[in-house]
Motif scaffolding. Structure first.
Motif, short mmCIF file in Angstrom:
data_model
loop_
_atom_site.label_atom_id
_atom_site.label_comp_id
_atom_site.label_asym_id
_atom_site.label_seq_id
_atom_site.Cartn_x
_atom_site.Cartn_y
_atom_site.Cartn_z
N GLY A 296 0.81 -1.22 0.00
CA GLY A 296 0.00 0.00 0.00
C GLY A 296 0.85 1.26 0.00
N GLU A 297 2.04 1.18 0.58
CA GLU A 297 2.93 2.35 0.57
C GLU A 297 3.41 2.64 -0.85
OE1 GLU A 297 3.66 4.72 2.94
OE2 GLU A 297 1.89 3.66 3.63
N ARG B 169 0.55 4.34 -2.53
CA ARG B 169 0.43 5.73 -2.09
C ARG B 169 1.48 6.60 -2.75
NH1 ARG B 169 -2.17 6.64 2.48
NH2 ARG B 169 -1.42 4.74 3.47
N GLY C 53 1.13 7.96 -6.29
CA GLY C 53 0.42 9.23 -6.49
C GLY C 53 -0.56 9.15 -7.64
N ARG C 54 -0.53 10.15 -8.50
CA ARG C 54 -1.49 10.25 -9.58
C ARG C 54 -0.89 9.89 -10.93
NH1 ARG C 54 -5.85 12.37 -7.46
NH2 ARG C 54 -6.84 12.74 -9.47
N ARG D 14 -5.65 6.85 -0.84
CA ARG D 14 -4.27 7.33 -0.88
C ARG D 14 -4.05 8.49 0.10
NH1 ARG D 14 -4.23 7.37 -6.60
NH2 ARG D 14 -4.72 9.57 -6.48
N ASP D 15 -5.07 9.35 0.18
CA ASP D 15 -4.92 10.55 0.99
C ASP D 15 -5.25 10.30 2.45
OD1 ASP D 15 -4.23 11.81 -1.33
OD2 ASP D 15 -6.24 12.61 -1.73
N HIS E 279 -4.75 8.28 6.03
CA HIS E 279 -3.71 7.51 6.71
C HIS E 279 -4.29 6.68 7.85
CE1 HIS E 279 -0.11 9.01 4.57
NE2 HIS E 279 -0.94 9.99 4.28
N ARG F 102 -8.74 0.16 3.42
CA ARG F 102 -7.44 0.84 3.42
C ARG F 102 -6.59 0.29 2.28
NH1 ARG F 102 -4.99 -2.17 8.78
NH2 ARG F 102 -4.70 -4.22 7.81
N LEU F 103 -5.48 0.96 2.03
CA LEU F 103 -4.51 0.42 1.08
C LEU F 103 -3.90 -0.84 1.68
CD1 LEU F 103 -2.73 3.69 -0.15
CD2 LEU F 103 -4.64 2.43 -1.19
#
Length: 312
Positions: free
Chosen positions: A91-92, A95, A98-99, A265-266, A268, A308-309
């Motif tokens: 998941g990190e 994240r 990004g886009r 992603r945004d 935590h 969650r991721l």
DNA sequence: TACGCGTGGGG
DNA sequence: TCCCCAAGCGT
């Protein structure tokens, strides 16, 4: 077995001879042009190493250079070796992606880092077959890493090179939708014999397609092989036949998946279903998109309707 | 083989 | 505006 007798120009031996002669006319001008005009990209610097090359190739799959640059720098600073990324939760990686788009690439890059750590002692393999066996690495990326990072002799056939060959050699505006056996054969035939020149040619022919022989508004006045270009010499005929396959239009699950993943992603901390519900009004499509993300391993469902991721 | 898969910039 | 495009891969 006798040679086919169709026409002198279509016999294999004749085709190879043509390719040899053609290659000799193309290699030097394109490589010399590259010497003068190659962009100074971070993954082309020696300090990038094979891992830097590999990371860049993942990110550049369908994403423009300008958008990759900042993410690449952050990625390499945070995970300078495959083992560093492998030690993180997937998941990190998602994240940090990004886009850039197509976030499954982030998951596959993480998976490749794990495999490299487990199977290759933490070093990016140089063997083409070993590269090909890694998640997210297909025909193009395996050849690209072997060629750019290790200087090997491979046909590196990306969309840029395919377009350059379609025009300069075949004389048509665009290559076919999907890579054909004929294109692979041509790319191999045009490959310079010696290893370092072949690697240089691979990078140079790609760069020519990226900077000069572009899909739209090609600038033949800056092209080092304009004089030999079959398409230009034929008067640059426009593509005919069936329309080139575009990507399916927005409003699809893809767009919904993007919105859902952006929320995660945004965040935590685990996100409640209600927060995800706000990104798309249509419940059936929304649910289908979320299911897809879960089955792809991009999202991890938790008890009590939390998401969650992925941690693993 | 054809399709699904993100995102944003430029013509 | 809208459409096309950008160093593909996996199924």
């Amino acid at each position: 077995m006798t040679a086919p007798t169709k026409s002198p120009h279509s016999s294999p031996a004749r085709a190879d001879a043509v390719a040899d002669a053609l290659g000799a006319d193309l290699h030097s001008p394109v490589i010399d042009w590259f010497d003068d005009h190659a962009r100074d990209l971070p993954w082309r610097r020696p300090e990038a190493g094979a891992w830097g090359v590999m990371v860049s190739e993942f990110m550049l799959q369908q994403t423009p250079v300008s958008r990759v640059l900042p993410v690449y720098e952050q990625w390499l600073a945070r995970w300078p070796r495959p083992a560093d990324l492998a030690a993180e939760a997937p998941g990190e990686a998602v994240r940090a992606w990004g886009r850039l788009g197509y976030p499954r690439r982030a998951l596959r890059l993480h998976g490749a880092a794990v495999a490299i750590t487990e199977r290759h002692g933490g070093g990016v393999p140089s063997d083409h077959a070993h590269l090909l066996a890694l998640p997210g690495i297909g025909e193009y990326t395996a050849a690209a890493v072997a060629s750019f990072a290790y200087g090997q002799r491979h046909a590196v056939l990306d969309t840029n090179v395919r377009r350059v060959f379609a025009r300069a050699v075949t004389g048509v505006q665009y290559p076919p939708n999907a890579t054909t056996a004929a294109e692979r054969k041509l790319a191999r035939a045009l490959l310079p014999d010696d290893e370092p020149t072949a690697a240089r040619w691979a990078a140079a022919s790609m760069e020519l397609g990226a900077l000069v022989c572009t899909a739209r508004n090609e600038t033949c006045v800056r092209c080092p092989i304009a004089a030999q270009c079959a398409w230009r010499l034929a008067g640059k005929p426009e593509h005919d036949g069936p329309p080139r396959r575009g990507q399916t239009y927005a409003g699809t699950d893809r767009q919904v998946r993007g919105k859902l993943l952006a929320v995660l992603r945004d965040a935590h901390a685990p996100v409640p279903q209600t927060a995800l519900d706000r990104v798309w009004h249509e419940p059936v499509q929304r649910a289908r998109a979320l299911d897809g993300l879960v089955s792809d391993g991009l999202v991890e469902p938790l008890p009590d309707g939390l998401y969650r991721l992925p941690l693993s």
